[in-house]
Design a protein around this motif. Structure first.
Motif, PDB file in Angstrom:
ATOM      1  N   VAL A  66     -13.352 -27.989   9.749  1.00  0.00           N
ATOM      2  CA  VAL A  66     -12.498 -29.100  10.183  1.00  0.00           C
ATOM      3  C   VAL A  66     -13.072 -30.440   9.721  1.00  0.00           C
ATOM      4  O   VAL A  66     -14.264 -30.707   9.896  1.00  0.00           O
ATOM      5  N   LYS A  67     -12.217 -31.252   9.112  1.00  0.00           N
ATOM      6  CA  LYS A  67     -12.607 -32.609   8.714  1.00  0.00           C
ATOM      7  C   LYS A  67     -11.896 -33.675   9.533  1.00  0.00           C
ATOM      8  O   LYS A  67     -12.431 -34.762   9.749  1.00  0.00           O
ATOM      9  N   GLY A  68     -10.664 -33.396   9.950  1.00  0.00           N
ATOM     10  CA  GLY A  68      -9.917 -34.373  10.736  1.00  0.00           C
ATOM     11  C   GLY A  68      -8.703 -33.703  11.343  1.00  0.00           C
ATOM     12  O   GLY A  68      -8.368 -32.569  10.993  1.00  0.00           O
ATOM     13  N   ALA A  69      -8.062 -34.387  12.277  1.00  0.00           N
ATOM     14  CA  ALA A  69      -6.872 -33.836  12.917  1.00  0.00           C
ATOM     15  C   ALA A  69      -6.031 -34.981  13.451  1.00  0.00           C
ATOM     16  O   ALA A  69      -6.561 -36.019  13.864  1.00  0.00           O
ATOM     17  N   ALA A  70      -4.724 -34.786  13.402  1.00  0.00           N
ATOM     18  CA  ALA A  70      -3.812 -35.809  13.917  1.00  0.00           C
ATOM     19  C   ALA A  70      -2.562 -35.137  14.468  1.00  0.00           C
ATOM     20  O   ALA A  70      -2.084 -34.142  13.916  1.00  0.00           O
ATOM     21  N   LEU A  71      -2.062 -35.683  15.551  1.00  0.00           N
ATOM     22  CA  LEU A  71      -0.768 -35.258  16.080  1.00  0.00           C
ATOM     23  C   LEU A  71       0.314 -36.138  15.477  1.00  0.00           C
ATOM     24  O   LEU A  71       0.085 -37.309  15.163  1.00  0.00           O
ATOM     25  N   ASP A  72       1.513 -35.569  15.342  1.00  0.00           N
ATOM     26  CA  ASP A  72       2.592 -36.404  14.811  1.00  0.00           C
ATOM     27  C   ASP A  72       3.208 -37.249  15.923  1.00  0.00           C
ATOM     28  O   ASP A  72       2.768 -37.214  17.081  1.00  0.00           O
ATOM     29  N   CYS A  73       4.223 -38.027  15.549  1.00  0.00           N
ATOM     30  CA  CYS A  73       4.754 -39.065  16.429  1.00  0.00           C
ATOM     31  C   CYS A  73       5.316 -38.521  17.729  1.00  0.00           C
ATOM     32  O   CYS A  73       5.336 -39.235  18.733  1.00  0.00           O
ATOM     33  N   ASP A  74       5.799 -37.294  17.727  1.00  0.00           N
ATOM     34  CA  ASP A  74       6.281 -36.744  18.991  1.00  0.00           C
ATOM     35  C   ASP A  74       5.428 -35.587  19.497  1.00  0.00           C
ATOM     36  O   ASP A  74       5.838 -34.869  20.422  1.00  0.00           O
ATOM     37  N   GLY A  75       4.258 -35.447  18.924  1.00  0.00           N
ATOM     38  CA  GLY A  75       3.264 -34.517  19.470  1.00  0.00           C
ATOM     39  C   GLY A  75       3.579 -33.047  19.273  1.00  0.00           C
ATOM     40  O   GLY A  75       2.899 -32.194  19.848  1.00  0.00           O
ATOM     41  N   ASP A  76       4.578 -32.745  18.446  1.00  0.00           N
ATOM     42  CA  ASP A  76       4.934 -31.330  18.325  1.00  0.00           C
ATOM     43  C   ASP A  76       4.482 -30.690  17.018  1.00  0.00           C
ATOM     44  O   ASP A  76       4.870 -29.554  16.717  1.00  0.00           O
ATOM     45  N   THR A  77       3.682 -31.413  16.248  1.00  0.00           N
ATOM     46  CA  THR A  77       3.085 -30.847  15.043  1.00  0.00           C
ATOM     47  C   THR A  77       1.683 -31.422  14.875  1.00  0.00           C
ATOM     48  O   THR A  77       1.459 -32.609  15.119  1.00  0.00           O
ATOM     49  N   LEU A  78       0.766 -30.553  14.448  1.00  0.00           N
ATOM     50  CA  LEU A  78      -0.615 -30.957  14.231  1.00  0.00           C
ATOM     51  C   LEU A  78      -0.907 -30.899  12.740  1.00  0.00           C
ATOM     52  O   LEU A  78      -0.464 -29.972  12.046  1.00  0.00           O
ATOM     53  N   LEU A  79      -1.629 -31.888  12.249  1.00  0.00           N
ATOM     54  CA  LEU A  79      -2.108 -31.866  10.866  1.00  0.00           C
ATOM     55  C   LEU A  79      -3.622 -31.800  10.901  1.00  0.00           C
ATOM     56  O   LEU A  79      -4.273 -32.668  11.487  1.00  0.00           O
ATOM     57  N   VAL A  80      -4.183 -30.755  10.311  1.00  0.00           N
ATOM     58  CA  VAL A  80      -5.634 -30.592  10.297  1.00  0.00           C
ATOM     59  C   VAL A  80      -6.106 -30.667   8.856  1.00  0.00           C
ATOM     60  O   VAL A  80      -5.627 -29.916   8.001  1.00  0.00           O
ATOM     61  N   THR A  81      -7.011 -31.593   8.565  1.00  0.00           N
ATOM     62  CA  THR A  81      -7.629 -31.617   7.248  1.00  0.00           C
ATOM     63  C   THR A  81      -8.914 -30.808   7.316  1.00  0.00           C
ATOM     64  O   THR A  81      -9.662 -30.877   8.293  1.00  0.00           O
ATOM     65  N   VAL A  82      -9.123 -30.013   6.273  1.00  0.00           N
ATOM     66  CA  VAL A  82     -10.231 -29.054   6.295  1.00  0.00           C
ATOM     67  C   VAL A  82     -10.952 -29.041   4.954  1.00  0.00           C
ATOM     68  O   VAL A  82     -10.444 -29.532   3.945  1.00  0.00           O
ATOM     69  N   ASP A  83     -12.130 -28.430   4.977  1.00  0.00           N
ATOM     70  CA  ASP A  83     -12.772 -28.011   3.740  1.00  0.00           C
ATOM     71  C   ASP A  83     -12.619 -26.492   3.681  1.00  0.00           C
ATOM     72  O   ASP A  83     -13.224 -25.773   4.484  1.00  0.00           O
ATOM     73  N   GLN A  84     -11.774 -26.040   2.773  1.00  0.00           N
ATOM     74  CA  GLN A  84     -11.456 -24.613   2.657  1.00  0.00           C
ATOM     75  C   GLN A  84     -12.432 -23.928   1.713  1.00  0.00           C
ATOM     76  O   GLN A  84     -12.545 -24.305   0.549  1.00  0.00           O
ATOM     77  N   LEU A  85     -13.125 -22.927   2.216  1.00  0.00           N
ATOM     78  CA  LEU A  85     -13.924 -22.083   1.320  1.00  0.00           C
ATOM     79  C   LEU A  85     -13.003 -21.045   0.692  1.00  0.00           C
ATOM     80  O   LEU A  85     -12.186 -20.443   1.381  1.00  0.00           O
ATOM     81  N   GLY A  86     -13.181 -20.824  -0.598  1.00  0.00           N
ATOM     82  CA  GLY A  86     -12.411 -19.782  -1.276  1.00  0.00           C
ATOM     83  C   GLY A  86     -10.931 -20.076  -1.237  1.00  0.00           C
ATOM     84  O   GLY A  86     -10.500 -21.191  -1.525  1.00  0.00           O
ATOM     85  N   VAL A  87     -10.159 -19.089  -0.861  1.00  0.00           N
ATOM     86  CA  VAL A  87      -8.702 -19.213  -0.879  1.00  0.00           C
ATOM     87  C   VAL A  87      -8.168 -19.264   0.556  1.00  0.00           C
ATOM     88  O   VAL A  87      -8.753 -18.703   1.470  1.00  0.00           O
ATOM     89  N   ALA A  88      -7.043 -19.953   0.712  1.00  0.00           N
ATOM     90  CA  ALA A  88      -6.449 -20.038   2.049  1.00  0.00           C
ATOM     91  C   ALA A  88      -5.539 -18.850   2.338  1.00  0.00           C
ATOM     92  O   ALA A  88      -5.351 -18.474   3.489  1.00  0.00           O
ATOM     93  N   CYS A  89      -4.968 -18.256   1.293  1.00  0.00           N
ATOM     94  CA  CYS A  89      -3.913 -17.271   1.520  1.00  0.00           C
ATOM     95  C   CYS A  89      -4.448 -15.841   1.472  1.00  0.00           C
ATOM     96  O   CYS A  89      -5.277 -15.509   0.618  1.00  0.00           O
ATOM     97  N   HIS A  90      -3.910 -15.016   2.344  1.00  0.00           N
ATOM     98  CA  HIS A  90      -4.358 -13.618   2.387  1.00  0.00           C
ATOM     99  C   HIS A  90      -3.927 -12.846   1.140  1.00  0.00           C
ATOM    100  O   HIS A  90      -4.420 -11.754   0.879  1.00  0.00           O
ATOM    101  N   THR A  91      -3.015 -13.448   0.347  1.00  0.00           N
ATOM    102  CA  THR A  91      -2.612 -12.797  -0.901  1.00  0.00           C
ATOM    103  C   THR A  91      -3.603 -13.090  -2.027  1.00  0.00           C
ATOM    104  O   THR A  91      -3.456 -12.558  -3.132  1.00  0.00           O
TER     105      THR A  91
END
Lengths: 133, 133
Positions: free
Chosen positions: A79-104
């Motif tokens: 985790v590098k950072g996190a923010a809620l949107d204007c109505d609190g129903d979505t979260l944005l998380v900035t990260v440092d991803q090792l390798g790949v994010a997708c299970h594919t």
């Protein structure tokens, strides 16, 4: 040292608009390249763990269990950072991803199915107008 | 010339995993700066319009109506690209955003409520390992 059980400010939790299933969607973005890597879901406990442990934890809707990204794959999201949107129903998380994010096996979960939408074009003066107003 | 009524390939629609309410979340990202601007929801018709009209249309859950971004505010989102994620239950739309994306007047909907998570740190050799494997 484990951060397990570390609480977060109740005022933060109160701002999160969890849905009827008690979940909030979390957009995961690579902090430096700004790639959108994936989207996952968090309940209040996964949200707490993500904000206090330095690593992203989701609630898996299909498996009905917590899923700390990378525990089995090694593809950890720090985790590098996190923010809620204007109505609190979505979260944005900035990260440092090792390798790949997708299970594919692709870097992001959006690499495999590019659609071909009709592309729109702003009038040539539109950005000037919006920046001037 | 209106693109209203233009259909999309049924094979694309079949790949979208709409939720129990018939909706799919759409992450909206500025095509050049890669800012995550907002997230909205689309039903099959809003999805069709977005892919065929060059502008982003959402389904407003609160107002229960279609909402073509910018029609009232002028803050139009011109479509640049779109992709489904690996399991088809999230859409990523890259756009050219005129003005601001958020109804609060900020550029993105994530500008107003920055949380202060515990930050994680990848071991210094972790990226090398993941890139080598």
């Amino acid at each position: 040292m484990s951060a397990s059980g570390t609480s977060i400010d109740p005022a933060i939790l109160e701002r999160v608009a969890f849905n009827a299933d008690g979940l909030v969607p979390a957009i995961i973005q690579q902090w430096d390249t700004l790639e959108v890597l994936m989207m996952g879901w968090m309940d209040a406990e996964a949200f707490r763990r993500t904000l206090t442990e330095g690593r992203v934890t989701f609630w898996s809707r299909s498996r009905q269990e917590y899923w700390r990204k990378g525990d089995t794959s090694g593809n950890v999201q720090y985790v590098k950072g996190a923010a809620l949107d204007c109505d609190g129903d979505t979260l944005l998380v900035t990260v440092d991803q090792l390798g790949v994010a997708c299970h594919t096996g692709t870097r992001t979960c959006f690499d495999g199915d590019q659609l071909a939408p009709v592309v729109g074009e702003a009038p040539s003066t539109a950005h000037d107008r919006s920046e001037a107003s």
